[in-house]
Design a protein around this motif. Structure first.
Motif, PDB file in Angstrom:
ATOM      1  N   THR A 397       0.844  -1.197   0.000  1.00 51.15           N
ATOM      2  CA  THR A 397       0.000   0.000   0.000  1.00 51.15           C
ATOM      3  C   THR A 397       0.879   1.247   0.000  1.00 51.15           C
ATOM      4  N   GLU A 398       0.250   2.406   0.106  1.00 55.95           N
ATOM      5  CA  GLU A 398       0.981   3.673   0.105  1.00 55.95           C
ATOM      6  C   GLU A 398       1.656   3.914   1.452  1.00 55.95           C
ATOM      7  N   ASP A 399       2.778   4.627   1.397  1.00 57.68           N
ATOM      8  CA  ASP A 399       3.504   5.040   2.606  1.00 57.68           C
ATOM      9  C   ASP A 399       4.282   6.307   2.254  1.00 57.68           C
ATOM     10  N   ASP A 400       3.700   7.465   2.528  1.00 51.34           N
ATOM     11  CA  ASP A 400       4.334   8.746   2.186  1.00 51.34           C
ATOM     12  C   ASP A 400       4.840   8.745   0.744  1.00 51.34           C
ATOM     13  N   PRO A 401       3.964   8.568  -0.249  1.00 51.52           N
ATOM     14  CA  PRO A 401       4.427   8.457  -1.642  1.00 51.52           C
ATOM     15  C   PRO A 401       5.029   9.741  -2.199  1.00 51.52           C
ATOM     16  N   ARG A 402       4.702  10.892  -1.579  1.00 45.42           N
ATOM     17  CA  ARG A 402       5.136  12.186  -2.101  1.00 45.42           C
ATOM     18  C   ARG A 402       4.675  12.295  -3.563  1.00 45.42           C
ATOM     19  N   ASP A 403       5.566  12.607  -4.502  1.00 47.56           N
ATOM     20  CA  ASP A 403       5.094  12.750  -5.888  1.00 47.56           C
ATOM     21  C   ASP A 403       5.394  11.508  -6.738  1.00 47.56           C
ATOM     22  N   GLU A 404       5.673  10.382  -6.080  1.00 49.62           N
ATOM     23  CA  GLU A 404       5.840   9.117  -6.813  1.00 49.62           C
ATOM     24  C   GLU A 404       4.503   8.376  -6.879  1.00 49.62           C
ATOM     25  N   ASP A 405       4.372   7.519  -7.871  1.00 44.13           N
ATOM     26  CA  ASP A 405       3.185   6.687  -8.019  1.00 44.13           C
ATOM     27  C   ASP A 405       3.284   5.513  -7.043  1.00 44.13           C
ATOM     28  N   PRO A 406       2.351   5.376  -6.099  1.00 41.50           N
ATOM     29  CA  PRO A 406       2.416   4.272  -5.126  1.00 41.50           C
ATOM     30  C   PRO A 406       2.471   2.899  -5.787  1.00 41.50           C
ATOM     31  N   LYS A 407       1.815   2.764  -6.940  1.00 40.38           N
ATOM     32  CA  LYS A 407       1.848   1.460  -7.622  1.00 40.38           C
ATOM     33  C   LYS A 407       3.244   1.145  -8.144  1.00 40.38           C
ATOM     34  N   GLU A 408       3.942   2.165  -8.641  1.00 37.38           N
ATOM     35  CA  GLU A 408       5.307   1.932  -9.116  1.00 37.38           C
ATOM     36  C   GLU A 408       6.229   1.560  -7.957  1.00 37.38           C
ATOM     37  N   ILE A 409       6.014   2.189  -6.811  1.00 36.39           N
ATOM     38  CA  ILE A 409       6.788   1.821  -5.612  1.00 36.39           C
ATOM     39  C   ILE A 409       6.502   0.374  -5.253  1.00 36.39           C
ATOM     40  N   ALA A 410       5.217  -0.002  -5.260  1.00 43.60           N
ATOM     41  CA  ALA A 410       4.823  -1.377  -4.929  1.00 43.60           C
ATOM     42  C   ALA A 410       5.429  -2.375  -5.909  1.00 43.60           C
ATOM     43  N   ASP A 411       5.471  -2.011  -7.178  1.00 45.94           N
ATOM     44  CA  ASP A 411       6.055  -2.901  -8.190  1.00 45.94           C
ATOM     45  C   ASP A 411       7.539  -3.161  -7.899  1.00 45.94           C
ATOM     46  N   GLN A 412       8.233  -2.142  -7.385  1.00 49.68           N
ATOM     47  CA  GLN A 412       9.644  -2.325  -7.033  1.00 49.68           C
ATOM     48  C   GLN A 412       9.789  -3.224  -5.811  1.00 49.68           C
ATOM     49  N   ILE A 413       8.855  -3.139  -4.869  1.00 52.34           N
ATOM     50  CA  ILE A 413       8.868  -4.049  -3.713  1.00 52.34           C
ATOM     51  C   ILE A 413       8.599  -5.481  -4.191  1.00 52.34           C
ATOM     52  N   LYS A 414       7.678  -5.616  -5.133  1.00 53.24           N
ATOM     53  CA  LYS A 414       7.298  -6.940  -5.644  1.00 53.24           C
ATOM     54  C   LYS A 414       8.468  -7.688  -6.271  1.00 53.24           C
ATOM     55  N   GLU A 415       9.468  -6.965  -6.736  1.00 53.01           N
ATOM     56  CA  GLU A 415      10.629  -7.612  -7.351  1.00 53.01           C
ATOM     57  C   GLU A 415      11.328  -8.558  -6.368  1.00 53.01           C
ATOM     58  N   GLY A 416      11.151  -8.306  -5.070  1.00 51.91           N
ATOM     59  CA  GLY A 416      11.767  -9.174  -4.069  1.00 51.91           C
ATOM     60  C   GLY A 416      10.855 -10.286  -3.584  1.00 51.91           C
ATOM     61  N   ILE A 417       9.593 -10.272  -3.988  1.00 53.34           N
ATOM     62  CA  ILE A 417       8.626 -11.285  -3.545  1.00 53.34           C
ATOM     63  C   ILE A 417       8.558 -12.385  -4.601  1.00 53.34           C
ATOM     64  N   LYS A 418       8.989 -13.581  -4.249  1.00 52.45           N
ATOM     65  CA  LYS A 418       9.079 -14.670  -5.223  1.00 52.45           C
ATOM     66  C   LYS A 418       8.042 -15.763  -5.010  1.00 52.45           C
TER      67      LYS A 418
END
Length: 488
Positions: A397-418
């Motif tokens: 979910t979102e966590d202080d996204p500022r001007d970034e897209d929360p989904k793009e942040i989540a997609d980067q986290i997902k790279e570590g979830i296998k």
């Protein structure tokens, strides 16, 4: 106060206050032209004078066009150093009148500072300044920064003295040290928690990050003070050499001055034996998780080395006040565990998820978290890897996204979830609701990253937010307890 008391050979003009933000200058203030990361204070001299500044403190040569009439101009080599010194004098050197505890490290600062404050209050009034709040006497303020600016700090410490405080526990961030916010404070005690991956978006390297932390022990603690260091952290030997004060060690895995052995961690309680000068003292506390053993040891050492008896300190550890948003266990009668924590570093995440895994046993661990926008990008994938190791289901979910897209942040986290199931729910309230509704008896729900923070940083700045601890209570009452009643 007269300007001549702040600067040699200056006129006796009356000064009403100190300021480094031209937008906040008031009539009679001194304006300090601080160079910043994006703006230079020298550019706003005109605005400061228009708002009433009677003195301009600057470091570079000014052209006639940059020097409007109506103010006294004082040139110095270092504006920040001058501002620190002026603030100290203007507010009558308040840190000299307080027993000052400074706590630094990647994780644990808020917990240790609050433990120190709560137990020190048994002997004499103690204030607190840090991430959670600014507290002294009947005053409670919401801070903008973990370690506020130099002028604000001196003002609040002065107010603490006026309100009868005898001590203060101050969280000292790496930013605060690197940006010289505590240069005018003399610390009696400097506490080091640990050094793990964080803030590399600002410091660049772990070496630079450590160098910032080490300032507290090299330069800010008094020579006749004490440095309280975590012997189990790899940086202990280096900090021990750097410290200008005597060094006291604490830890679990290594022989040291204050050591915990026979550690027993339960869902709602921790027990251990404190070994000090060859004697064993049984300790029982309502704090849980391994990292809180370290936090408690650091606080015990700091308090004991500044004159409090173990016979007073240790009984007080048994029922310490819950720190909002710091391993806060929410129990409204639901049949599953809910833990809210501020964890936002890889080490903090792992510590929380390890604890969640331990108390869940054969049940599920459900984690809700994200990663802050405009901050260290590299740790996002690491968050995913840690969650993949310890959790059974993951809600990003979102966590202080500022001007970034929360989904793009989540997609980067997902790279570590296998291997573990995961979903993205942008609205943090809805993500928490989903976690609560999906939890079964005995499961553990971890809400990580925001704690009790009553705001979220979005594209246009700070937006109101209830705090994870408030929202999850609403969700439990509305969805979990009603659901249990329906089943009955």
């Amino acid at each position: 106060m007269r300007l001549s008391k702040l600067f040699k050979n200056a006129p006796t003009t009356n000064v009403t206050g100190l300021c480094f933000d031209s937008r906040k200058v008031k009539q009679g203030n001194i304006y300090f032209c601080l160079p910043g990361m994006t703006h230079d204070g020298h550019e706003y001299i005109g605005q400061a004078i228009e708002r009433g500044a009677i003195c301009i403190v600057h470091s570079r040569e000014l052209t006639p066009e940059e020097m409007p009439t109506g103010a006294i101009y004082i040139r110095v080599n270092d504006v920040m150093a001058a501002m620190n010194q002026c603030a100290r004098i203007y507010y009558s050197s308040p840190s000299d009148k307080l027993l000052m505890y400074g706590i630094t490290g990647t994780n644990g600062k808020s917990s240790i500072a609050n433990i120190i404050r709560n137990i020190r209050n048994l002997k004499e009034p103690c204030g607190y300044i840090g991430t959670i709040a600014i507290e002294y006497g009947n005053v409670r303020l919401q801070p903008d920064l973990t370690t506020p600016d130099a002028i604000f700090l001196q003002e609040k410490l002065s107010d603490m003295v006026r309100c009868g405080m005898k001590a203060c526990a101050l969280e000292v961030s790496s930013h605060g040290l690197a940006q010289h916010r505590v240069d005018a404070i003399d610390f009696d005690v400097a506490v080091f928690t640990n050094l793990t991956y964080d803030h590399l978006d600002y410091h660049g390297t772990m070496e630079s990050y450590f160098n910032a932390k080490s300032i507290l022990f090299k330069d800010r603690v008094k020579a006749d003070g004490v440095s309280i260091l975590n012997i189990d952290d790899p940086k202990f030997p280096e900090l021990k050499k750097l410290s200008k004060a005597r060094v006291i060690s604490y830890g679990v895995n290594t022989e040291c001055d204050y050591r915990a052995i026979n550690v027993e961690i339960l869902p709602n309680q921790t027990n251990f034996d404190l070994i000090y000068e060859g004697m064993a003292y049984p300790v029982k506390t309502n704090l849980v998780a391994t990292y809180n053993v370290y936090n408690l040891l650091a606080a015990i050492a700091a308090l004991h080395e500044t004159g409090m008896d173990l016979e007073t300190i240790l009984p007080a550890c048994e029922n310490l006040p819950q720190i909002d948003g710091r391993l806060e266990q929410i129990n409204l009668g639901q049949d599953f565990h809910v833990i809210v924590d501020f964890a936002h570093t890889p080490d903090g995440m792992e510590q929380m998820m390890q604890f969640g895994r331990k108390i869940a046993g054969n049940h599920q661990v459900i984690a809700v978290f994200g990663s802050a926008g405009k901050r260290d990008v590299a740790k996002r994938k690491v968050f995913g890897q840690i969650a993949d190791q310890y959790c059974d289901s993951i809600i990003l979910t979102e966590d202080d996204p500022r001007d970034e897209d929360p989904k793009e942040i989540a997609d980067q986290i997902k790279e570590g979830i296998k291997t573990k199931p995961h979903i993205f729910i942008q609205d943090r309230y809805e993500a928490i609701r989903q976690a609560v509704e999906s939890a079964n008896k005995g499961d553990v729900v971890l809400l990580l990253g925001k704690g009790d923070e009553p705001y979220i940083y979005r594209e246009n700045g700070r937006a109101p937010y209830k705090g994870d601890n408030v929202i999850v209570k609403e969700c439990i009452e509305k969805y979990a307890l009603d659901h249990e009643d329906d089943e009955k």
